[in-house]
Design an enzyme around this catalytic site. Sequence first.
Site, PDB file in Angstrom:
ATOM      1  CG  PHE A 144      60.525 133.981  13.996  1.00 18.60           C
ATOM      2  CD1 PHE A 144      60.390 134.400  15.220  1.00 18.60           C
ATOM      3  CD2 PHE A 144      61.157 132.917  14.765  1.00 18.60           C
ATOM      4  CE1 PHE A 144      60.378 134.938  16.491  1.00 18.60           C
ATOM      5  CE2 PHE A 144      61.331 132.848  16.518  1.00 18.60           C
ATOM      6  CZ  PHE A 144      60.704 134.320  16.493  1.00 18.60           C
ATOM      7  CB  ALA A 145      65.376 134.626   8.793  1.00 15.97           C
ATOM      8  CE1 TYR A 164      59.155 130.829   4.884  1.00 16.40           C
ATOM      9  CE2 TYR A 164      58.387 132.872   5.071  1.00 16.40           C
ATOM     10  CZ  TYR A 164      58.383 131.213   3.856  1.00 16.40           C
ATOM     11  OH  TYR A 164      56.796 131.126   4.086  1.00 16.40           O
ATOM     12  CG  ASP A 186      54.939 137.617   8.925  1.00 13.62           C
ATOM     13  OD1 ASP A 186      53.997 137.352   7.993  1.00 13.62           O
ATOM     14  OD2 ASP A 186      54.964 136.680   9.896  1.00 13.62           O
ATOM     15  CB  VAL A 187      61.216 137.263   7.385  1.00 11.24           C
ATOM     16  CG1 VAL A 187      61.197 136.181   7.254  1.00 11.24           C
ATOM     17  CG2 VAL A 187      63.156 138.255   7.289  1.00 11.24           C
ATOM     18  CD  GLU A 224      46.247 135.654  10.147  1.00 11.31           C
ATOM     19  OE1 GLU A 224      45.170 135.096   9.633  1.00 11.31           O
ATOM     20  OE2 GLU A 224      46.747 136.553   9.361  1.00 11.31           O
TER      21      GLU A 224
HETATM   22  O1  48C Z   1      61.081 131.620   8.985  1.00 11.55           O
HETATM   23  C1  48C Z   1      60.153 131.344   8.167  1.00 11.55           C
HETATM   24  N1  48C Z   1      60.568 129.666   7.757  1.00 11.55           N
HETATM   25  C2  48C Z   1      59.720 129.144   7.211  1.00 11.55           C
HETATM   26  O2  48C Z   1      59.849 127.929   6.714  1.00 11.55           O
HETATM   27  C3  48C Z   1      57.888 129.462   7.340  1.00 11.55           C
HETATM   28  C4  48C Z   1      57.252 130.490   8.322  1.00 11.55           C
HETATM   29  N2  48C Z   1      58.745 131.329   8.885  1.00 11.55           N
HETATM   30  C5  48C Z   1      58.710 132.303   9.731  1.00 11.55           C
HETATM   31  O3  48C Z   1      56.421 133.089   9.462  1.00 11.55           O
HETATM   32  C6  48C Z   1      58.910 133.644   8.542  1.00 11.55           C
HETATM   33  O4  48C Z   1      59.122 135.063   9.543  1.00 11.55           O
HETATM   34  C7  48C Z   1      57.142 134.343   7.766  1.00 11.55           C
HETATM   35  O5  48C Z   1      57.828 135.094   7.593  1.00 11.55           O
HETATM   36  C8  48C Z   1      56.638 133.627   8.801  1.00 11.55           C
HETATM   37  C9  48C Z   1      54.962 133.016   8.076  1.00 11.55           C
HETATM   38  N3  48C Z   1      54.182 134.473   7.592  1.00 11.55           N
HETATM   39  C10 48C Z   1      54.255 133.362   6.344  1.00 11.55           C
HETATM   40  O6  48C Z   1      54.813 132.688   5.878  1.00 11.55           O
HETATM   41  C11 48C Z   1      53.429 134.776   5.898  1.00 11.55           C
HETATM   42  N4  48C Z   1      54.102 135.952   5.299  1.00 11.55           N
HETATM   43  C12 48C Z   1      52.119 134.726   5.678  1.00 11.55           C
END
Ligand code: 48C
Length: 355
Positions: A123-124, A128, A213-214, A305
């Site tokens: 997810f982006a 992100y 996670d991305v 989680e």
């Molecule tokens: O894609 C997003 N956008 C955001 O604003 C917040 C989270 N995320 C997705 O959720 C990303 O894929 C992140 O990797 C994941 C939540 N995980 C993290 O933020 C850290 N790896 C803990």
Amino acid sequence: MCTDNWGRSDRNRCWYFIIFAALLFILSFSWHSLKNSQWPPRGMFTCKSVSHSTSDTSYLDQLKEVKLQRMLYEKPETLKPPRTDVLTMTPWLAPIVWNGTYNIDILNEQFHRRGVRIGLTVFAIKKYTVFVKTFLESAEKFFMVGHKVNYYVFTDRASDISNITLNDGRHLVVLDVPSYKRWQEVSMRRMEMIRNFSRERFIYEVDYLVCVDVDMRFSDDVGVEILSNVFGTLHPGFYGASRQSFTYERRTQSEAYIAADEGDFYYAGGYFGGTVEEVYKLTNHCHEAMMADKEKNIEAVWHDESYINKYFLYHKPTKILSPEYLWDNNFGVPAMLKRRRFVAVPKNHAQIRNR
Ligand code: 48C
């Protein structure tokens, strides 16, 4: 029995009673005998035995055979395990995957012969998207190299996703999804979206899903050794911790609640997977648990989680990935960590969260 000197209506009532009593006896006898026997008789309703065609073949004869060819490798040592410094098997006989505990050549042969297809979901959302290029470029180098891979990138900003050149058998699929205001909600809604797309698309396109996670990059081989019906990953911050110090959800009102005297491991929310069927069940269960908590105005302490840790408590994973598969270099490099295969990309949360 129903004597003649009784009136007609009395005689009829008497015969009705006798017939009723006889029926009752027959029913109770047959119920009793069924209770002690196999019902339905084995094979009566199972589709497997339906086809008694003249050629006397059954669906079993159509099963696909996966046969290996001659391969040369060191014989496994029954009395000399490859790793004695770490746990390599759970109490429910699920392997814990560490470097040195498997032969990737055998596994690749097995999965190649099956023509396995793997979906990697990421997810982006919002800011992100900045992580996607590094993520994909590193996946091309290290993730399931030589196998068929679909990258499923869920995003609200499709135009931000740069199209990179991919090796043979690998495709990039950008999926438009809504974003949410709070980063916690973005993270938690991943369960719902993976569930929905599993049903609408993934079940037709791939055999396994790997959901990560991305804000990470692959830094060493991640191959078919991770595949199993349903797998979780040990969180790099808790692999040596006591169950009481696991950051489980501890409020009894929450669907993610785990009592202080329960818990096997602390699983990371950012790395799970399995067959599409099993991932569908996991994500559906977690999403429904989150929605139930939302109704009660509860959000578990560590969001998705927390819910995945509760899921894996009562739906044990069939394989567990060691922290080699999800590492943060802020934790240094302990002796047991022979390889770091997927590592956190340094980021400033304030700069990218809720942007
Ligand atoms: O894609 C997003 N956008 C955001 O604003 C917040 C989270 N995320 C997705 O959720 C990303 O894929 C992140 O990797 C994941 C939540 N995980 C993290 O933020 C850290 N790896 C803990």
